[in-house]
Design an enzyme around this catalytic site. Structure first.
Site, mmCIF file in Angstrom:
data_model
loop_
_atom_site.group_PDB
_atom_site.id
_atom_site.type_symbol
_atom_site.label_atom_id
_atom_site.label_comp_id
_atom_site.label_asym_id
_atom_site.label_seq_id
_atom_site.Cartn_x
_atom_site.Cartn_y
_atom_site.Cartn_z
ATOM 1 N N LYS A 47 0.853 -1.183 0.000
ATOM 2 C CA LYS A 47 0.000 0.000 0.000
ATOM 3 C C LYS A 47 0.894 1.239 0.000
ATOM 4 O O LYS A 47 1.756 1.393 0.867
ATOM 5 C CB LYS A 47 -0.912 0.028 1.220
ATOM 6 C CG LYS A 47 -1.855 1.231 1.211
ATOM 7 C CD LYS A 47 -2.563 1.406 2.535
ATOM 8 C CE LYS A 47 -3.299 2.737 2.519
ATOM 9 N NZ LYS A 47 -3.653 3.188 3.876
ATOM 10 N N GLY A 84 -7.668 9.597 10.472
ATOM 11 C CA GLY A 84 -7.880 9.682 11.911
ATOM 12 C C GLY A 84 -8.892 10.714 12.364
ATOM 13 O O GLY A 84 -9.076 10.921 13.564
ATOM 14 N N ALA A 121 -9.300 5.967 5.169
ATOM 15 C CA ALA A 121 -9.072 7.179 5.971
ATOM 16 C C ALA A 121 -10.354 7.946 6.267
ATOM 17 O O ALA A 121 -11.170 8.194 5.386
ATOM 18 C CB ALA A 121 -8.067 8.107 5.302
ATOM 19 N N GLY A 122 -10.499 8.307 7.534
ATOM 20 C CA GLY A 122 -11.571 9.197 7.956
ATOM 21 C C GLY A 122 -12.854 8.528 8.415
ATOM 22 O O GLY A 122 -13.752 9.197 8.921
ATOM 23 N N ASN A 161 -8.752 1.754 10.660
ATOM 24 C CA ASN A 161 -7.764 1.608 11.727
ATOM 25 C C ASN A 161 -8.185 2.404 12.959
ATOM 26 O O ASN A 161 -8.610 1.849 13.965
ATOM 27 C CB ASN A 161 -6.379 2.030 11.246
ATOM 28 C CG ASN A 161 -5.260 1.642 12.205
ATOM 29 O OD1 ASN A 161 -4.095 1.659 11.842
ATOM 30 N ND2 ASN A 161 -5.565 1.258 13.437
#
Length: 257
Positions: free
Chosen positions: A100, A161, A187-188, A209
Site C-alpha cells: 500500500k 484519523g 481514511a476518515g 484503523n
C-alpha cells in the site's frame, strides 16, 4: 449461491474489511480486534510497527502472516524517495510485492501528495510491485493512478484519523463508476454506519484503523465494522428502491372496502 469474493492483485478476500494494525494498546489487543473483524488482510506501517526485529515484541508472534495477508504500507513517508526505500526494504526482508502506497503532503491534514504518489506508483509498478494506492477523492487523479498500473484505488473519505466519515459521496461514486480495479475507501471513517454507507455506494471494500483502535471497546467495534460492511454490501447488491418526491402507499389500493 455464488460466493462474493473481493479480488485484489490476484489475492482473493472473503472479507471486504481491511484493518490497520496501528494505535492499539498492545499487539495482543491488535490480534483480538483483527479476529473479531473477520478481516483477511491487515495493513502494517513498515516504519512504525515491528515486523522484523525478533529481539523485541513482534507483530508476527500475534498475527500469523500465513493466515492473514500482510499489506506493508508507507505511513509517515512525505517523499517519493522515502516511500520507495521503505517498500523496497519490505520486499527485501519480507518478500512482499503487494503493498500500500502513501505519500503524504501535509502534516496537519495528512492529505496525499498526488504528484509524488503518481510518480511513486509508476516506479513501483515498473519494479514489479502490486500497488494499492491511498489518494484524494479526485476522479481524474484516480483515473491517472489506474492508467499507471495501480492495483486498487484507495480514496480518502476525510482526513486520516478524523472520524468525519465520507465527506464527498459524489466524487467517491464517480471513482467507483469509472474504475476497473477495486475501489477501497481509506481514511476518515469514524463509525460502523460510515462503512455501511461506503459499501452502499458500491465500494469494493473499506480500510479501518483509528475507528477501531481508538474506540472505547476496540474488540466490540471491530465486530460492529464486520457486520456493517456485510450489511452495506448486501444492501448494494440487493439494489435500493428509487427515490421519489411523493408518497407511495405500501399496501394495495385495489379492492378497498
Amino acid at each position: 449461491m455464488k460466493k462474493d469474493i473481493l479480488k485484489v492483485a490476484g489475492k482473493s478476500l472473503k472479507s471486504r474489511l481491511i484493518v490497520g494494525t496501528g494505535k492499539y494498546k498492545s499487539f495482543s489487543e491488535t490480534a483480538k480486534a483483527i479476529k473479531a473483524s473477520g478481516a483477511d488482510m491487515v495493513t502494517v506501517a513498515v516504519r512504525r510497527v515491528n515486523i522484523f526485529d525478533k529481539k523485541k515484541p513482534i507483530l508476527t508472534d500475534y498475527i500469523n502472516p500465513k493466515k492473514i495477508i500482510f499489506l506493508p504500507n508507507t505511513a509517515g513517508c512525505f517523499t517519493s524517495e522515502e516511500a520507495l526505500r521503505t517498500l523496497r526494504l519490505a520486499r527485501q526482508i519480507g518478500g512482499w510485492k503487494l503493498v500500500k502506497l502513501e505519500v503524504l503532503g501535509d502534516k496537519k491534514t495528512l492529505f496525499p501528495n498526488m504528484i509524488e504518489t503518481i510518480k511513486s506508483t509508476k516506479t513501483l509498478v515498473k519494479e514489479g510491485f502490486k500497488v494499492m494506492v491511498y489518494c484524494t477523492d479526485d476522479p481524474l487523479l484516480a483515473k491517472k493512478l489506474e492508467d499507471n498500473g495501480a492495483s486498487a484505488i484507495m480514496p480518502l473519505a476525510s482526513p486520516i484519523g478524523s472520524g468525519l466519515g465520507i465527506q464527498n459521496k459524489v466524487n467517491i461514486s464517480l471513482i467507483i463508476k469509472q474504475s476497473k480495479v477495486p475501489v477501497i475507501v481509506d481514511a476518515g471513517i469514524g463509525t460502523a454506519s460510515d462503512a455501511t454507507i461506503a459499501m452502499e455506494l458500491g465500494c469494493d471494500g473499506v480500510l479501518i484503523n483509528s475507528a477501531i483502535a481508538n474506540a472505547k471497546k476496540p474488540i466490540l467495534m471491530a465486530k460492529a465494522f464486520k457486520d456493517a460492511v456485510i450489511s452495506g454490501r448486501n444492501s448494494y447488491l440487493a439494489g435500493r428502491m428509487s427515490k421519489n418526491y411523493f408518497a407511495s402507499a405500501s399496501t394495495p389500493t385495489k379492492g378497498l372496502i
